[in-house]
Design an enzyme around this catalytic site. Structure first.
Site, PDB file in Angstrom:
ATOM      1  N   ALA A  32       0.812  -1.433  -0.099  1.00  0.00           N
ATOM      2  CA  ALA A  32      -0.139  -0.103   0.064  1.00  0.00           C
ATOM      3  C   ALA A  32       1.336   1.071   0.039  1.00  0.00           C
ATOM      4  O   ALA A  32       0.230   2.110  -0.812  1.00  0.00           O
ATOM      5  CB  ALA A  32      -0.408   0.149   1.162  1.00  0.00           C
ATOM      6  N   TYR A  34       3.951   1.434  -1.011  1.00  0.00           N
ATOM      7  CA  TYR A  34       5.072   1.472  -2.393  1.00  0.00           C
ATOM      8  C   TYR A  34       4.294   1.914  -3.509  1.00  0.00           C
ATOM      9  O   TYR A  34       4.574   2.898  -3.908  1.00  0.00           O
ATOM     10  CB  TYR A  34       5.240   0.210  -2.734  1.00  0.00           C
ATOM     11  CG  TYR A  34       6.110  -0.026  -3.515  1.00  0.00           C
ATOM     12  CD1 TYR A  34       7.218  -0.030  -3.960  1.00  0.00           C
ATOM     13  CD2 TYR A  34       5.086  -0.415  -5.245  1.00  0.00           C
ATOM     14  CE1 TYR A  34       8.200  -0.018  -5.663  1.00  0.00           C
ATOM     15  CE2 TYR A  34       5.393  -0.622  -6.662  1.00  0.00           C
ATOM     16  CZ  TYR A  34       7.431   0.013  -6.713  1.00  0.00           C
ATOM     17  OH  TYR A  34       8.076  -0.151  -7.469  1.00  0.00           O
ATOM     18  N   SER A  80       5.274  -5.569 -15.984  1.00  0.00           N
ATOM     19  CA  SER A  80       4.691  -5.002 -14.886  1.00  0.00           C
ATOM     20  C   SER A  80       3.808  -4.305 -14.660  1.00  0.00           C
ATOM     21  O   SER A  80       2.311  -4.172 -16.863  1.00  0.00           O
ATOM     22  CB  SER A  80       5.210  -4.193 -14.421  1.00  0.00           C
ATOM     23  OG  SER A  80       5.216  -4.208 -13.134  1.00  0.00           O
ATOM     24  N   LEU A  81       2.429  -3.570 -14.190  1.00  0.00           N
ATOM     25  CA  LEU A  81       1.189  -3.876 -14.910  1.00  0.00           C
ATOM     26  C   LEU A  81       0.839  -2.241 -14.071  1.00  0.00           C
ATOM     27  O   LEU A  81       1.503  -2.198 -12.956  1.00  0.00           O
ATOM     28  CB  LEU A  81       0.059  -4.530 -14.168  1.00  0.00           C
ATOM     29  CG  LEU A  81       0.236  -6.113 -15.069  1.00  0.00           C
ATOM     30  CD1 LEU A  81      -0.386  -7.183 -13.790  1.00  0.00           C
ATOM     31  CD2 LEU A  81      -0.776  -6.165 -16.474  1.00  0.00           C
ATOM     32  N   GLU A 114      -8.872 -12.096 -13.739  1.00  0.00           N
ATOM     33  CA  GLU A 114      -8.608 -13.400 -13.371  1.00  0.00           C
ATOM     34  C   GLU A 114      -7.780 -12.215 -12.195  1.00  0.00           C
ATOM     35  O   GLU A 114      -7.322 -11.340 -12.249  1.00  0.00           O
ATOM     36  CB  GLU A 114      -7.836 -14.221 -14.511  1.00  0.00           C
ATOM     37  CG  GLU A 114      -6.028 -13.367 -13.729  1.00  0.00           C
ATOM     38  CD  GLU A 114      -5.237 -13.546 -16.049  1.00  0.00           C
ATOM     39  OE1 GLU A 114      -6.037 -13.202 -17.009  1.00  0.00           O
ATOM     40  OE2 GLU A 114      -4.307 -13.903 -15.463  1.00  0.00           O
ATOM     41  N   LYS A 116      -4.768 -11.718  -9.548  1.00  0.00           N
ATOM     42  CA  LYS A 116      -3.548 -11.302  -9.298  1.00  0.00           C
ATOM     43  C   LYS A 116      -2.597 -12.467  -8.481  1.00  0.00           C
ATOM     44  O   LYS A 116      -2.693 -11.772  -6.829  1.00  0.00           O
ATOM     45  CB  LYS A 116      -2.734 -10.253  -9.120  1.00  0.00           C
ATOM     46  CG  LYS A 116      -1.721  -9.593  -9.211  1.00  0.00           C
ATOM     47  CD  LYS A 116      -2.197  -7.754  -9.735  1.00  0.00           C
ATOM     48  CE  LYS A 116      -0.052  -7.541  -9.661  1.00  0.00           C
ATOM     49  NZ  LYS A 116       0.881  -7.410  -8.612  1.00  0.00           N
ATOM     50  N   LYS A 290      -7.349  -7.724 -18.868  1.00  0.00           N
ATOM     51  CA  LYS A 290      -6.787  -7.662 -20.187  1.00  0.00           C
ATOM     52  C   LYS A 290      -7.690  -7.428 -21.188  1.00  0.00           C
ATOM     53  O   LYS A 290      -9.508  -8.117 -21.121  1.00  0.00           O
ATOM     54  CB  LYS A 290      -5.909  -9.334 -20.079  1.00  0.00           C
ATOM     55  CG  LYS A 290      -4.922  -8.874 -19.092  1.00  0.00           C
ATOM     56  CD  LYS A 290      -4.518 -10.005 -19.279  1.00  0.00           C
ATOM     57  CE  LYS A 290      -3.671 -10.620 -17.989  1.00  0.00           C
ATOM     58  NZ  LYS A 290      -3.170 -11.976 -18.086  1.00  0.00           N
ATOM     59  N   CYS A 405      22.813  15.994  14.191  1.00  0.00           N
ATOM     60  CA  CYS A 405      22.551  14.332  14.111  1.00  0.00           C
ATOM     61  C   CYS A 405      22.453  13.296  14.871  1.00  0.00           C
ATOM     62  O   CYS A 405      23.299  13.480  15.685  1.00  0.00           O
ATOM     63  CB  CYS A 405      24.120  14.098  12.417  1.00  0.00           C
ATOM     64  SG  CYS A 405      23.965  12.172  12.195  1.00  0.00           S
ATOM     65  N   CYS A 435      30.906  11.641   9.105  1.00  0.00           N
ATOM     66  CA  CYS A 435      29.780  10.858   9.773  1.00  0.00           C
ATOM     67  C   CYS A 435      29.588   9.654   9.305  1.00  0.00           C
ATOM     68  O   CYS A 435      29.215   9.553   8.747  1.00  0.00           O
ATOM     69  CB  CYS A 435      27.489  11.635   9.490  1.00  0.00           C
ATOM     70  SG  CYS A 435      26.850  10.442  10.455  1.00  0.00           S
TER      71      CYS A 435
HETATM   72  S1  IVH Z   1      -0.229 -10.166 -16.304  1.00  0.00           S
HETATM   73  C1  IVH Z   1       2.542  -7.711 -19.535  1.00  0.00           C
HETATM   74  N1  IVH Z   1      -1.766 -12.324 -14.918  1.00  0.00           N
HETATM   75  O1  IVH Z   1       1.817  -9.027 -11.743  1.00  0.00           O
HETATM   76  C2  IVH Z   1       2.636  -8.133 -17.992  1.00  0.00           C
HETATM   77  N2  IVH Z   1       0.193 -10.899 -14.133  1.00  0.00           N
HETATM   78  O2  IVH Z   1       2.195  -6.165 -10.744  1.00  0.00           O
HETATM   79  C3  IVH Z   1       2.138  -9.449 -18.036  1.00  0.00           C
HETATM   80  N3  IVH Z   1       1.386 -10.998 -11.874  1.00  0.00           N
HETATM   81  O3  IVH Z   1       4.825  -9.208 -13.331  1.00  0.00           O
HETATM   82  C4  IVH Z   1       1.623  -9.576 -16.714  1.00  0.00           C
HETATM   83  N4  IVH Z   1      -0.669 -12.817 -12.160  1.00  0.00           N
HETATM   84  O4  IVH Z   1       4.394 -10.853 -11.800  1.00  0.00           O
HETATM   85  C5  IVH Z   1      -0.442 -11.041 -14.965  1.00  0.00           C
HETATM   86  N5  IVH Z   1      -3.272 -12.808 -13.762  1.00  0.00           N
HETATM   87  C6  IVH Z   1      -1.802 -12.041 -13.311  1.00  0.00           C
HETATM   88  C7  IVH Z   1      -1.176 -12.088 -13.000  1.00  0.00           C
HETATM   89  C8  IVH Z   1       0.178 -11.059 -12.783  1.00  0.00           C
HETATM   90  C9  IVH Z   1       0.017 -12.216 -11.300  1.00  0.00           C
HETATM   91  C10 IVH Z   1       1.773 -10.422 -11.360  1.00  0.00           C
HETATM   92  C11 IVH Z   1       3.257 -10.940 -12.834  1.00  0.00           C
HETATM   93  C12 IVH Z   1       3.560  -8.932 -13.542  1.00  0.00           C
HETATM   94  C13 IVH Z   1       2.927  -8.722 -12.025  1.00  0.00           C
HETATM   95  C14 IVH Z   1       2.647  -7.447 -12.385  1.00  0.00           C
END
Ligand code: IVH
Length: 683
Positions: A32, A34, A80-81, A114, A116, A290, A405, A435
């Site tokens: 959270a 981050y 990443s997403l 789906e 995560k 997606k 400090c 330091c």
């Molecule tokens: S799709 C192009 N689907 O979440 C990106 N990622 O925060 C394709 N992850 O790096 C990723 N469950 O390690 C996808 N159902 C899921 C996922 C998933 C976990 C992870 C994955 C990704 C990270 C991104």
């Protein structure tokens, strides 16, 4: 604080957190926390796009692989997403996708949804149906070769089943450990007198990255397939179709995956998964949506770190109430004083929490926290949580931020922004490397994974060497072996003949080192990994860089102007670089160090696209693409897209209705292309 400064601060915090998360499997921030940092950064960058820097964490994923395994370059980057935190974020996402594709707002568009999975991603490469390699994500470009380890998983087919698989097929998915297996693993750890794993994700990461694959084989790792990388033939027309193919070929796919026609159904499914979460048997931290149509996915493409066609809808963080027992101040590498709340230990979402970061003096003031207060804290999935608010204050005087400090007693100050005259929220010890806390942290940075990556030399060892006066500056590390007659490392507690010899070997192995790592290792503010790489690519050899060092003091010199011309290099970094080398002692420290090293040249970046490095302006109505899509395509080919025609413009792409820009381009002799001519040029 100016947006520029805030962006720099946020970027630095995010990068540090990334390094811990991706390389050490040891997160320092809660999810959270981050996410909050990232959200703030994205918001600032959206508001001030000209302040987006090439090295911004929004432009890349994760951290470099650690070096203990061989490397595998991902032919298709592992990305990443982006995150959504509210229902509104989800409908914004679907609307954004449609806008980009020039689809009407009311057009039906299918998305998959789906869970995560909270594990770590892996890529499995099959050639002619045989598993040939397996890799971790690493920094998204290069991962670690964990083929032997991944082959031990029963959910990773060594040979594909079914039929019709492409000759080259790279399946990607998540490696995880389920709850029942995690409990058993921890019971075994306790029985063996070892410490328990913090959570299934850390246990999975540690298990996968074992040097000895026979250990991985004993760990209950599982794999869910959900996407793909390089493929020699398309898997299907749709995301759903592709994932169902994976099932036929022998992979486990997530049973909760479904297809929806719009945000209302997607959000209903999210709520269903959220309610079912506790009973799923494995950790998940959100739902991924997606675009189902793969042709549309291709058109949507990527924004540096994440696809435009997918988003992760994160679950809300878990909260609890506890008391602040003390507020301590930690001194960082650049002298920053960070307040840390020591909490009465409390279990949040199955993990015992006893520390929370308070960020800085302003945050303490904003929250109004004092020792003894009862506070609400929040964590999601990992270690250091965040203080949200004071629930019940104790009748005590406000916390006073130290003016000296806590380690060396030197005065504390905060930077003043030259433009606004405002003070930075971060207070710093002014004593520099005098330091001891800063000196130790600077050395810890120097030996860390992303920098010199010296195995066996961690914070504890660096502190011990520092306290005994044996390592005072980086060069001292490289003379340890030669001084061992006096030091007698093999007789120290925690060392023996073997580990002493191993440490000396690990140090020797780093005498050959890339240019950018040496520069990054100096720990100059604003000269992080990316800027170091840019500078190295600019000078190619350390020798040329070193020769230019005196010139850095002169802002009209060729060296200075050359650096300023690097795309992505900012004034702050350049100022800090010049400032660092203006100090005679620093130059000496650097020369002492480099005398022990064989510094490898950097490689200049290359690109073979016909429009790489060219500046393009789009004007008038485009008929085949939305403006965003055209722009994204150009940028992905290395072109710069500008809004104004100038002498620097290489191409003006003009559609119907083009007006003043077209005239200006014609007058300036800029090459003018129709949309079709442009498409032909970029192929
Ligand atoms: S799709 C192009 N689907 O979440 C990106 N990622 O925060 C394709 N992850 O790096 C990723 N469950 O390690 C996808 N159902 C899921 C996922 C998933 C976990 C992870 C994955 C990704 C990270 C991104």
């Amino acid at each position: 604080m100016t947006p520029e400064k805030r962006i720099a601060v946020l970027s630095q915090e995010i990068r540090a957190a990334d390094a811990f998360y991706y390389q050490d499997d040891n997160p320092i921030l809660s999810d959270a926390e981050y996410d909050a940092l990232r959200q703030e950064l994205v918001a600032l960058e959206t508001e001030h796009p000209h302040l987006i820097r090439k090295d911004s964490p929004t432009q890349s994923v994760g951290a470099k692989p650690s070096g203990k395994f061989g490397k595998i370059k991902h032919t298709v980057p592992m990305l990443s997403l982006d995150n959504a935190f509210s229902d509104e974020d989800v409908s914004d996402f679907t609307a954004r996708v449609k806008r980009f594709l020039s689809l009407p707002e009311i057009a039906p568009l299918a998305f998959t949804a789906e869970p995560k999975i909270d594990g770590l991603s892996a890529a499995l490469r099959y050639e002619k149906g045989q598993l040939v390699s397996g890799a971790t994500r690493g920094d998204g470009q290069v991962g670690e070769d964990v083929t032997a380890n991944l082959s031990t998983l029963s959910t990773v087919p060594k040979k594909l089943g079914g039929a019709d698989w492409p000759e080259v097929l790279e399946i990607r998915g998540e490696v995880y450990i389920d709850h029942a297996d995690f409990e058993t693993m921890n019971a075994a750890q306790l029985a063996a007198g070892k410490s328990e794993y913090k959570n299934p994700r850390n246990a999975a990461a540690g298990s996968l990255r074992q040097i000895d694959p026979s250990i991985t084989a004993q760990r209950p790792l599982k794999f869910f397939a959900y996407t793909w990388g390089e493929v020699s033939a398309p898997l299907s027309d749709t995301q759903m179709g592709a994932v169902l193919k994976m099932k036929e070929w022998g992979f486990s796919i997530n049973p909760e995956m479904r297809r929806h026609d719009g945000p209302a159904d997607m959000i209903a499914h999210y709520t269903e998964i959220l309610n079912a979460r506790a009973g799923l048997g494995y950790d998940i931290d959100g739902v991924v949506y997606k675009v189902d149509d793969l042709a549309l996915q291709t058109r949507l493409g990527f924004v540096s770190r994440a696809p435009r066609w997918a988003i992760a809808h994160k679950f809300p963080a878990e909260k609890a109430i506890t008391t602040i027992e003390a507020i301590d101040i930690q001194v960082g590498r650049t002298g920053s004083l960070t307040p840390v709340a020591r909490l009465a230990p409390i279990t949040v979402g199955g993990v015992v929490v006893s520390n929370a970061t308070l960020h800085n003096a302003d945050e303490i003031e904003r929250l109004g926290v004092k020792t003894g207060d009862s506070v609400e804290i929040q964590r999601a999935g990992d270690v250091i949580p965040q203080v949200l608010r004071v629930v019940e204050p104790r009748d005590e005087k406000p916390f006073e931020f130290p003016t000296t400090c806590p380690v060396c007693d030197a005065p504390v100050s905060s930077d003043v922004d030259e433009k606004t005259g405002k003070q930075d929220v971060v207070r710093r010890c002014t004593n520099g490397l005098a330091c001891s806390a800063q000196a130790v942290q600077a050395l810890v940075h120097f030996v860390s994974r992303q920098v010199f990556d010296i195995d066996g030399l961690g914070e504890r060892q660096v502190e011990a060497f520092f306290d005994k006066g044996l390592i005072k500056e980086p060069a001292d590390i490289f003379t340890l072996r030669a001084r061992n007659d006096e030091i007698k490392l093999e007789s120290w507690e925690g060392f023996g003949e073997t580990s002493a010899a191993k440490l000396f070997d690990a140090i020797d192995a780093r005498r050959d080192i890339p240019f950018d790592r040496v520069l990054y290792g100096l720990g100059i503010r604003h000269v992080g990994r990316t800027n170091s790489r840019l500078i190295a690519q600019h000078f190619i050899s350390w020798g040329k860089f070193r020769a230019a060092v005196p010139e850095l003091q002169n802002p009209v010199s060729d060296a200075y102007m050359g650096l300023l011309g690097i795309d992505g290099m900012g004034q702050a970094a350049l100022g800090a670089l010049a400032g660092f080398f203006a100090v005679e002692g620093n130059v000496e420290i650097v020369d002492n160090l480099t005398a022990h090293l064989n510094i490898q040249d950097a490689e200049a970046p290359t690109s073979d696209s016909p429009v790489a490095g060219k500046t393009v302006v789009f004007t008038g109505k485009l008929e085949r693409f939305s403006r965003d899509e055209a722009k994204a395509r150009a940028q992905s080919l290395g072109a710069k897209v500008s809004g104004n025609v100038s002498k620097k413009t290489d191409y003006l792409v003009a559609g119907p209705g083009a007006g003043s820009k077209l005239k200006k381009a014609e007058a300036a002799g800029v090459k003018v292309l129709t949309e079709d001519e442009w498409l032909e040029l970029i192929g």
